[in-house]
Scaffold this active site. Structure first.
Site, PDB file in Angstrom:
ATOM      1  CD  GLU A   1       8.388 -10.983 -10.682  1.00  9.73           C
ATOM      2  OE1 GLU A   1       7.883 -10.704  -9.590  1.00  9.73           O
ATOM      3  OE2 GLU A   1       9.582 -10.779 -10.954  1.00  9.73           O
TER       4      GLU A   1
ATOM      5  CE  LYS B   1      12.743  -9.879 -12.269  1.00  8.19           C
ATOM      6  NZ  LYS B   1      12.400 -10.566 -11.034  1.00  8.19           N
TER       7      LYS B   1
ATOM      8  CB  CYS C   1      -0.953   0.052   1.187  1.00  6.80           C
ATOM      9  SG  CYS C   1      -2.018  -1.387   1.349  1.00  6.80           S
TER      10      CYS C   1
ATOM     11  CE  LYS D   1      10.602  -2.478  -7.378  1.00 10.10           C
ATOM     12  NZ  LYS D   1      11.187  -3.356  -8.395  1.00 10.10           N
TER      13      LYS D   1
ATOM     14  NE  ARG E   1       5.839   2.555  -1.279  1.00  7.70           N
ATOM     15  CZ  ARG E   1       6.548   2.032  -0.271  1.00  7.70           C
ATOM     16  NH1 ARG E   1       6.014   1.120   0.501  1.00  7.70           N
ATOM     17  NH2 ARG E   1       7.783   2.431  -0.054  1.00  7.70           N
TER      18      ARG E   1
ATOM     19  CG  ASN F   1       1.779   0.224   4.144  1.00  8.16           C
ATOM     20  OD1 ASN F   1       1.449  -0.937   3.963  1.00  8.16           O
ATOM     21  ND2 ASN F   1       3.004   0.655   3.897  1.00  8.16           N
ATOM     22  N   GLY F   2      -0.143  -1.591   6.410  1.00  9.87           N
ATOM     23  CA  GLY F   2       0.314  -2.530   7.428  1.00  9.87           C
ATOM     24  C   GLY F   2      -0.779  -3.517   7.800  1.00  9.87           C
TER      25      GLY F   2
ATOM     26  CD1 TRP G   1      -0.803  -5.946  -3.881  1.00 10.46           C
ATOM     27  CD2 TRP G   1      -0.854  -6.795  -1.812  1.00 10.46           C
ATOM     28  NE1 TRP G   1      -0.539  -7.283  -3.972  1.00 10.46           N
ATOM     29  CE2 TRP G   1      -0.562  -7.839  -2.724  1.00 10.46           C
ATOM     30  CE3 TRP G   1      -0.935  -7.108  -0.457  1.00 10.46           C
ATOM     31  CZ2 TRP G   1      -0.349  -9.159  -2.317  1.00 10.46           C
ATOM     32  CZ3 TRP G   1      -0.737  -8.410  -0.047  1.00 10.46           C
ATOM     33  CH2 TRP G   1      -0.437  -9.427  -0.971  1.00 10.46           C
TER      34      TRP G   1
ATOM     35  CG  HIS H   1      17.724 -37.433  -8.748  1.00  9.49           C
ATOM     36  ND1 HIS H   1      18.122 -38.640  -8.217  1.00  9.49           N
ATOM     37  CD2 HIS H   1      18.829 -36.901  -9.346  1.00  9.49           C
ATOM     38  CE1 HIS H   1      19.402 -38.826  -8.466  1.00  9.49           C
ATOM     39  NE2 HIS H   1      19.866 -37.787  -9.142  1.00  9.49           N
TER      40      HIS H   1
ATOM     41  CD  GLU I   1      15.516 -12.494 -10.608  1.00 15.25           C
ATOM     42  OE1 GLU I   1      15.019 -11.433 -11.023  1.00 15.25           O
ATOM     43  OE2 GLU I   1      15.195 -13.014  -9.520  1.00 15.25           O
TER      44      GLU I   1
END
Length: 602
Positions: A486, A483, A2, A597, A27, A100-101, A74, A502, A479
């Site tokens: 997402e 990418k 947020c 983010k 955010r 926010n939180g 968010w 395996h 990585e």
């Protein structure tokens, strides 16, 4: 996550709030809202589901507001609906609040204080604003004291902005764990989650520390502890260029930030080495790291993937045993530590909640720590023993690119400085090789069209995909897979190539893309054997290799760089691959679904 922005004083309140929210949209973008107060106890609330653009269409920019708060969300508690969007208001609409939180004890507070209060949302935030009104009414408290009383009983993480429409000449704020700053102006002041959101109106900021209560008017700021003790604190100048926050001619921030990586590498060389190529790290930092008998790298997401490359650099160049841990696991399952540990925290924002919780544990143990971050003055920077900056400039796209390569570069430079301080002979010239890496990055970026064509032929219709590699290539594949998944929503996994037999080779189906990364001669032949195994089972195998180990039928070949730094160039190809896949699927590259983010809640 947020984003919060608040403004009080002379100026167009609506413009500042909306421009700030647009810059904070990275955010969170489930919903957004603003509250505006005029004189005479008149207030106006605007809320919409979805992007900031939806909210902007509903806001009346002609209202004579003197104070306002805004929020982009968010979702944590409750779906993305208009009712759950911020700001939230108390029952009689006197108080309006953004948050926010996460309030951990909101259910208990609801039971204890608010049994007879009709709530309109599913959020923990509405409990906070309802409590402020409850304390003001039932304990006959002023707004400031009711706010303070509420802060004393809530538990969890929060950054809060509060307006009492009966006193529109005051804006209140407080924080615990979640990020919040004060911006200072001429006849106005602001609160904001990130300085970049209001850098166009002020570059002078004050830090807010945990459990401090802030009172702002248009020409004054008061910081005090919950005990009432007033705190004096020096402001600082945010070193941000407003032009860096714009996309310019780029269609998306992600592509702009991919293209900036060679410049970031060169900037880091200049920042951490002198004209003679000697390290310019702080002597105390080098001494502390060199004295460590083991380094623990703590990180999340992309930073965690960078940590594995850092581990290899620190062990092979600086000869220090190194471990890599997920921050969300480390804080609650502490490993058996060595006698002289040092902890490196990798974080783009410097506000990552899981990493901060791990740092709190490290500080409780009285152990040395180093934060490597992109944000000067961020929470993890302030609370660690030492800080190194990434100097990457603002990173806006949710999918991190230049922060990843900057983190690896800083760790490479640090490892080389430790090597020199220990008198260990160098196997290559770090400055020269990093300069070569930057040039090779540019040559890869010049091949965008070829990569886009290759993506259109191989990945547009697939449901899932796999990356494979060995040693450093496996770390890069972690990585690369993150990418692709997402931003394109293709189910993508990375595997150590030798582990295919395996069990994981059972996932290979006819036409499944399997992308193999090959940069090391010592393991390249083995990985090519794994490529043939998946081809035999119908996979669409794609090989990205380095020139000295390449074969004529490899799909993409990168120029040769020293093996230790090969991840820096290999990853650029995979970043572009992810970008063009998402672009080809018609997706919002910068704002993938369900993601934001800065992860500022655990």
């Amino acid at each position: 996550m947020c984003g919060i922005v608040g403004f009080i004083g002379h100026g167009n309140v609506q413009d500042v709030l909306m421009n700030g929210l647009e810059k904070l949209e990275y955010r969170g973008y489930d919903s957004a809202g603003i509250y505006l107060a005029e004189g005479g106890q008149t207030g106006h609330l605007f809320k919409e589901v979805g992007r900031i653009a939806n909210l902007k269409e509903t806001v009346d920019f002609d209202l004579p507001a003197v104070v306002g708060i805004g929020h982009t969300r968010w979702a944590t508690h409750g779906m993305a609906t208009k009712a759950n969007a911020h700001p939230h208001q108390s029952m009689n609409q006197r108080y309006s609040l953004v948050h926010n939180g996460v309030i951990e004890n909101y259910q208990a507070l609801k039971t204890e204080y608010l049994k007879n209060i009709q709530l309109n949302s599913e959020t923990d935030t509405e409990i906070v604003v309802a409590l402020i009104e409850w304390f003001a009414n039932n304990e006959s408290l002023s707004t400031k004291d009711a706010f303070k009383r509420t802060l004393e009983v809530i538990e969890g993480s929060y950054a809060l902005g509060l307006i009492d429409k009966e006193s529109p000449e005051v804006l209140y704020a407080a924080k615990n764990k979640s990020p919040l700053l004060i911006g200072l102006g001429q006849d106005f002041n602001v609160i904001v989650s990130d300085a970049m959101a209001t850098i166009d109106v002020t570059n002078e900021y004050l830090e807010i520390k945990d459990k401090e209560l802030i009172t702002l008017t248009k020409d004054a700021v008061t910081i005090e502890k919950f005990t009432g003790e007033v705190v004096q604190r020096e402001s600082y100048i945010a070193e941000l260029d407003a032009s860096d926050l714009e996309k310019g001619t780029y269609p998306f921030y992600m592509l702009k930030e991919i293209d900036e990586q060679p410049t970031v590498l060169r900037r880091l060389i200049q920042s951490y080495q002198d004209e003679q190529g000697q390290a310019v790290f702080e002597a105390d930092l080098l001494k502390a790291v060199s004295a460590a008998d083991r380094i623990y790298i703590i990180a999340c997401g992309t930073s965690y993937n960078a940590g594995w490359i850092g581990r290899s650099l620190l062990e092979k160049i600086a000869h220090i045993p190194t471990e890599v841990h997920l921050a969300s696991e480390f804080a609650y399952e502490l490993p058996l530590l060595s006698q002289q540990p040092l902890f490196i925290f990798l974080t783009q924002s410097g506000e990552t909640a899981d990493s901060r919780q791990a740092l709190v544990k490290v500080n409780e143990l009285g152990l040395p720590s180093l934060t490597i971050t992109n944000v000067k003055g961020s929470t993890l920077s302030r609370e660690a023993s030492y800080t190194l900056l990434l100097h990457a400039g603002p990173e806006i796209a949710v999918a991190s690119t230049k922060a990843y390569t900057a983190q690896i570069t800083v760790m490479a430079l640090l490892a080389d400085a430790i090597r020199a301080s220990k008198g260990i002979e160098a196997s290559f010239n770090m400055e020269r090789e990093l300069s070569l890496v930057a040039s090779v990055m540019e040559s890869i970026l010049a091949e965008k069209a070829a990569i886009q064509t290759w993506v259109e032929d191989s990945l547009m219709e697939t449901r899932n995909a796999f990356y494979i590699g060995r040693t450093l290539d496996y770390y890069v594949s972690m990585e690369a897979a993150l990418k692709l998944k997402e931003i394109s929503y293709i189910q993508t996994e990375s595997f150590a190539a030798g582990e295919l037999k395996h069990g994981t080779i059972a996932l290979i189906e006819e036409g499944t893309p399997v992308i193999a990364l090959i940069t090391e001669e010592i393991v390249g032949a083995h990985t090519r054997g794994n490529v043939e195994e998946v081809r035999a089972r119908g996979a669409n195998a794609i090989v990205i290799s380095m020139q000295e180990v390449a074969r004529v039928d490899d799909q993409f070949v990168i120029p040769t760089v020293t093996t230790a730094l090969a991840p820096l160039v290999m990853v650029v190809v995979t970043q572009l691959l992810a970008y063009y896949t998402a672009l080809g699927r018609g997706l919002d590259v910068d704002k993938p679904r369900n993601l934001a983010k800065s992860v500022t809640v655990e």
